[in-house]
Structures are given as structure tokens and as C-alpha cells.
Design an enzyme around this catalytic site. Structure first.
Site, mmCIF file in Angstrom:
data_model
loop_
_atom_site.group_PDB
_atom_site.id
_atom_site.type_symbol
_atom_site.label_atom_id
_atom_site.label_comp_id
_atom_site.label_asym_id
_atom_site.label_seq_id
_atom_site.Cartn_x
_atom_site.Cartn_y
_atom_site.Cartn_z
ATOM 1 N N ASP A 108 -16.884 -3.535 -36.712
ATOM 2 C CA ASP A 108 -15.821 -2.932 -35.896
ATOM 3 C C ASP A 108 -14.505 -2.850 -36.657
ATOM 4 O O ASP A 108 -13.462 -2.614 -36.069
ATOM 5 C CB ASP A 108 -15.628 -3.718 -34.598
ATOM 6 C CG ASP A 108 -15.241 -5.170 -34.850
ATOM 7 O OD1 ASP A 108 -15.349 -5.635 -36.002
ATOM 8 O OD2 ASP A 108 -14.836 -5.833 -33.882
ATOM 9 N N LYS A 159 -9.272 -18.438 -35.204
ATOM 10 C CA LYS A 159 -8.450 -18.278 -33.986
ATOM 11 C C LYS A 159 -7.650 -19.530 -33.594
ATOM 12 O O LYS A 159 -7.809 -20.063 -32.495
ATOM 13 C CB LYS A 159 -9.341 -17.797 -32.834
ATOM 14 C CG LYS A 159 -10.068 -16.501 -33.194
ATOM 15 C CD LYS A 159 -10.755 -15.832 -32.038
ATOM 16 C CE LYS A 159 -11.318 -14.487 -32.423
ATOM 17 N NZ LYS A 159 -12.679 -14.428 -32.919
ATOM 18 N N ASP A 218 -8.931 -4.015 -36.697
ATOM 19 C CA ASP A 218 -10.135 -4.409 -35.956
ATOM 20 C C ASP A 218 -10.125 -3.613 -34.650
ATOM 21 O O ASP A 218 -9.240 -3.782 -33.822
ATOM 22 C CB ASP A 218 -10.090 -5.918 -35.685
ATOM 23 C CG ASP A 218 -11.264 -6.398 -34.843
ATOM 24 O OD1 ASP A 218 -11.740 -5.633 -33.962
ATOM 25 O OD2 ASP A 218 -11.719 -7.529 -35.052
HETATM 26 N N1 GDD Z 1 -26.004 -9.270 -34.984
HETATM 27 C C1 GDD Z 1 -25.038 -9.923 -34.380
HETATM 28 N N2 GDD Z 1 -25.328 -11.038 -33.638
HETATM 29 N N3 GDD Z 1 -23.774 -9.460 -34.498
HETATM 30 C C2 GDD Z 1 -22.778 -10.148 -33.871
HETATM 31 C C3 GDD Z 1 -23.026 -11.303 -33.091
HETATM 32 C C4 GDD Z 1 -24.390 -11.776 -32.978
HETATM 33 O O1 GDD Z 1 -24.704 -12.761 -32.313
HETATM 34 N N4 GDD Z 1 -21.828 -11.731 -32.601
HETATM 35 C C5 GDD Z 1 -20.891 -10.872 -33.062
HETATM 36 N N5 GDD Z 1 -21.454 -9.902 -33.822
HETATM 37 C C6 GDD Z 1 -20.793 -8.805 -34.543
HETATM 38 C C7 GDD Z 1 -19.875 -7.936 -33.697
HETATM 39 O O2 GDD Z 1 -20.570 -6.791 -33.206
HETATM 40 C C8 GDD Z 1 -18.787 -7.541 -34.697
HETATM 41 O O3 GDD Z 1 -19.127 -6.366 -35.443
HETATM 42 C C9 GDD Z 1 -18.748 -8.699 -35.672
HETATM 43 O O4 GDD Z 1 -19.965 -9.430 -35.492
HETATM 44 C C10 GDD Z 1 -17.557 -9.641 -35.443
HETATM 45 O O5 GDD Z 1 -17.546 -10.011 -34.072
HETATM 46 P P1 GDD Z 1 -16.238 -9.796 -33.176
HETATM 47 O O6 GDD Z 1 -16.581 -10.234 -31.795
HETATM 48 O O7 GDD Z 1 -15.662 -8.454 -33.377
HETATM 49 O O8 GDD Z 1 -15.289 -10.934 -33.807
HETATM 50 P P2 GDD Z 1 -13.712 -10.994 -33.809
HETATM 51 O O9 GDD Z 1 -13.119 -9.661 -34.001
HETATM 52 O O10 GDD Z 1 -13.263 -11.773 -32.625
HETATM 53 O O11 GDD Z 1 -13.438 -11.931 -35.111
HETATM 54 C C11 GDD Z 1 -14.071 -11.660 -36.347
HETATM 55 O O12 GDD Z 1 -13.455 -10.564 -37.005
HETATM 56 C C12 GDD Z 1 -12.082 -10.778 -37.432
HETATM 57 C C13 GDD Z 1 -11.657 -9.555 -38.217
HETATM 58 O O13 GDD Z 1 -11.804 -8.413 -37.484
HETATM 59 C C14 GDD Z 1 -14.009 -12.916 -37.231
HETATM 60 O O14 GDD Z 1 -14.816 -12.686 -38.359
HETATM 61 C C15 GDD Z 1 -12.574 -13.239 -37.643
HETATM 62 O O15 GDD Z 1 -12.553 -14.340 -38.551
HETATM 63 C C16 GDD Z 1 -11.966 -12.026 -38.341
HETATM 64 O O16 GDD Z 1 -10.596 -12.281 -38.673
HETATM 65 MG MG MG Z 2 -13.823 -7.698 -33.983
#
Ligand code: GDD
Ligand code: MG
Length: 334
Positions: A108, A159, A218
Site C-alpha cells: 500500500d 507505532k 502510505d
Molecule cells: N499476506 C499478509 N498477511 N499481508 C499482510 C498481513 C497478513 O497477515 N497483515 C498486513 N499485511 C499487509 C498489508 O496488506 C499491507 O500491504 C502491509 O502488509 C502492511 O500492513 P499495514 O496494515 O498497511 O501496516 P501499517 O501501514 O500500519 O504499518 C506498516 O507500514 C508502515 C509504512 O507504510 C509497518 O511496516 C510500519 O513499520 C511502516 O512504517
Molecule cells: Mg499501510
């Protein structure tokens, strides 16, 4: 270069849009988010992508039945249940038979980041893992990553409360990893790469980082889902893009101001659409106002209605005539 692209999340922050469509398959201007992400990876040398997915995997398979997306070969790794970010990486890498240095990206993230420079630095320092960092105003929504002057990672805090964040450089969701990282990830349960795996590699001195000031957003929230599209219209990433589809039908008296109107959408007389996204086949009736909001695919906004303040209409939702919605989600979500 092979990349695992994580696309298995539920996209809860983007409900109700993601109640029917997984986040990375939501349209961005004229194509699913995923195609923009994979095209960006391809520009920097990635030639094979493993999609790590679970939630609504059928939608991805239907969209790319030939195993190709944005000119890149696609493999699918479908988790039997969500394994969280590290569990998903191990599962996908093993399913695809990856046994050499590989890339992982959060599906994303919209960025112009040069992943090949992260790849180069990774090999230069002989890291076990190398992650890209980007600066943000509020690090509390992200993984916060302090480093030394050489870029060696000193800690990884996912976070943290805003006042406790040690730096505003955060995990940009792009990693280069050695296959040895996979052995650190326990199987059979959920494992978070941010909360477990990265802190463990840091403790062993094997995690490095590369700072980047390239475009980075993001797209996982309503505000950023709109922003990534307006940024393309505004020319923040190359030439400005025209956000109005050729086959959208727009009454000559309507005003479309800095907005995306997707294929087959219809905008009525004297309607005003400002800083917003009107998705495929949606209908905005006469005199309606759409401001800072998203009208989902096939949704209908009644005559004279006002939709403002990051309101979001899901797939096929409808809003009565002369309604006034501020920051509303239709249908409602928990
Ligand atoms: N296959 C799979 N299985 N994908 C997953 C799962 C899972 O169980 N959980 C989450 N994802 C995928 C989501 O679809 C997304 O593309 C990605 O992993 C990160 O999940 P998000 O839910 O978007 O996380 P975030 O935005 O809160 O935080 C993450 O991204 C940030 C940067 O955008 C973390 O990696 C943070 O450390 C980072 O700063
Ligand atoms: Mg994200």
C-alpha cells in the site's frame, strides 16, 4: 530481483471501500493501486513478484489470471489464515522457492524510492536486512528507526506514542533481506516483522537502513487514498495526470475541481466535485457537492446533497436527496 509484495491485510482503515475490494485493488486514477506499486518496482529492476495474500485473494486472481501484472511475472502465495507481516514473508518466500537475496514491500506504499540503491547498500555493508527510511511529521503511525551515522539500525519501535519517538525517520515498507531472515520467523503462528523479526536482527547488529527523500505515501487511510491521487493530478510525480476518464459523462454546468472522475461515472447539472474521488460508474446527481471525499464504485449521491470532510461511500451505496454528510461512512462501519 525478486520481490514479495504484502497485500493480505484487511484494509480496515479504508472501510467501507475495502469491505468488498482489498485495499491494493482499489482504483487509483485508472488502475488498481497494485499496478502502480508493481510498475514502480519494475522501473527499479524487479522482474518477479510474489503476491502474499489472504483476504479476498479471488479478486487478485480474477484481475490477473495470466500471472502477469504491469509487465512483471506474478506468483500467488495464499495464506490459509493471516500470518502477520513476517509470517506472510516466510510463507510467500518458501512458496515461491526464494533462496537468495530478495525484496519485500508493503503493497500500500506509493513511492518513487529507488529500491536498487537499497539493494546496493545492502551488499556493500554485508547486512542481513536493509530497510528504506523516509521522514514524516508524525512518526507515531509507523515503525520508527534510529540509526548511527553509517546507517546501522540502533532500534526498531513500531507505532510508539508520538512523544516517545526517537526520530522522525520511519520504516518506508521496502526491505532487502537475506534468506537467513526466514529462519528467524517461527512457523504456525502470527509473527510481526516490525515487532519481532527486525528487533531481533537489530540485537545481532545485522540491520541497516538507507534514508530516502523520494516521494512516499502510505495509502492505507481515507486521507492518503485521496492524497495519492491528487498528488498525481498536481504533478508531484512527473507530469500532471488528467484525472477525468474519457468515458465519464459530465454535465457542462458541473464543476470538476482537482478531482478524479473514473470511467463510466456521471456528474449532473450544477454539481461541484472538489478535491475528491468519484469512482467507476458512480452517479452524482444535479446540484450535489462532493468535497474532500470518496464516492465508491457505482455509488449514488442524491440531488442537492453535500458530501464533505472525508466522507466515504462504499460500493453501490446511496445517499438521499438533500442530505448533508460530514466525515460519514456509508454504509456505517464499526
Ligand atoms: N499476506 C499478509 N498477511 N499481508 C499482510 C498481513 C497478513 O497477515 N497483515 C498486513 N499485511 C499487509 C498489508 O496488506 C499491507 O500491504 C502491509 O502488509 C502492511 O500492513 P499495514 O496494515 O498497511 O501496516 P501499517 O501501514 O500500519 O504499518 C506498516 O507500514 C508502515 C509504512 O507504510 C509497518 O511496516 C510500519 O513499520 C511502516 O512504517
Ligand atoms: Mg499501510
Amino acid at each position: 530481483m525478486k520481490a514479495v509484495v504484502l497485500v493480505g491485510g484487511f484494509g480496515t482503515r479504508l472501510r467501507p471501500l475495502t469491505s468488498t475490494t482489498p485495499k491494493q485493488m482499489l482504483p487509483v486514477i485508472d488502475r488498481p493501486m497494485l499496478e502502480h506499486v508493481i510498475a514502480g518496482l519494475a522501473r527499479h529492476g524487479v522482474d518477479e513478484v510474489v503476491l502474499s495474500l489472504g483476504y479476498r485473494e479471488d479478486v487478485f486472481r480474477e484481475a490477473y489470471p495470466d500471472g502477469e501484472c504491469a509487465g512483471v511475472a506474478l506468483k500467488y502465495a495464499v495464506e490459509p489464515e493471516p500470518l502477520d507481516t513476517a509470517g506472510a514473508v516466510r510463507f510467500a518466500a518458501e512458496a515461491a522457492g526464494i533462496d537468495e537475496t530478495f525484496i519485500v514491500v508493503n503493497g500500500d506504499v506509493f513511492t518513487d524510492l529507488d529500491v536498487s540503491s537499497v539493494w546496493r547498500r545492502h551488499h556493500e555493508v554485508g547486512a542481513e536486512g536493509t530497510i528504506a527510511l523516509t521522514p514524516v511529521d508524525d512518526p507515531s503511525r509507523y515503525g520508527v528507526v534510529p540509526t548511527d551515522a553509517e546507517g546501522k539500525v540502533l532500534g526498531f519501535v513500531e507505532k510508539p506514542p508520538r512523544e516517545e519517538a526517537p526520530t522522525n525517520w520511519i520504516n518506508a515498507g521496502t526491505y532487502v533481506l537475506e534468506p537467513s531472515v526466514l529462519q528467524r520467523i517461527e512457523t504456525g503462528r502470527k509473527v510481526s516483522i516490525e515487532r519481532e523479526t527486525f528487533p531481533a536482527i537489530v540485537a545481532d547488529g545485522g540491520l541497516w537502513a538507507v534514508r530516502s527523500e523520494a516521494y512516499w505515501v502510505d495509502a492505507g487511510t481515507p486521507a492518503t487514498y485521496v492524497q495519492i491521487q491528487l498528488d498525481l493530478l498536481d504533478g508531484l510525480r512527473g507530469d500532471p495526470v488528467d484525472g477525468v476518464a474519457d468515458d465519464a459523462s459530465i454535465d457542462p454546468s458541473a464543476v470538476i475541481d482537482r478531482s478524479v472522475v473514473m470511467s463510466g461515472a456521471r456528474i449532473g447539472a450544477n454539481a461541484v466535485v472538489r478535491d475528491s474521488v468519484v469512482s467507476m460508474g458512480a452517479v452524482v446527481r444535479d446540484g450535489a457537492l462532493i468535497e474532500d471525499s470518496v464516492v465508491g464504485p457505482g455509488a449514488v449521491v442524491g440531488t442537492g446533497s453535500r458530501l464533505t470532510g472525508l466522507s466515504m461511500l462504499g460500493d453501490g451505496a446511496s445517499v438521499d436527496d438533500h442530505a448533508s454528510l460530514v466525515g460519514a461512512k456509508v454504509p456505517e462501519v464499526d
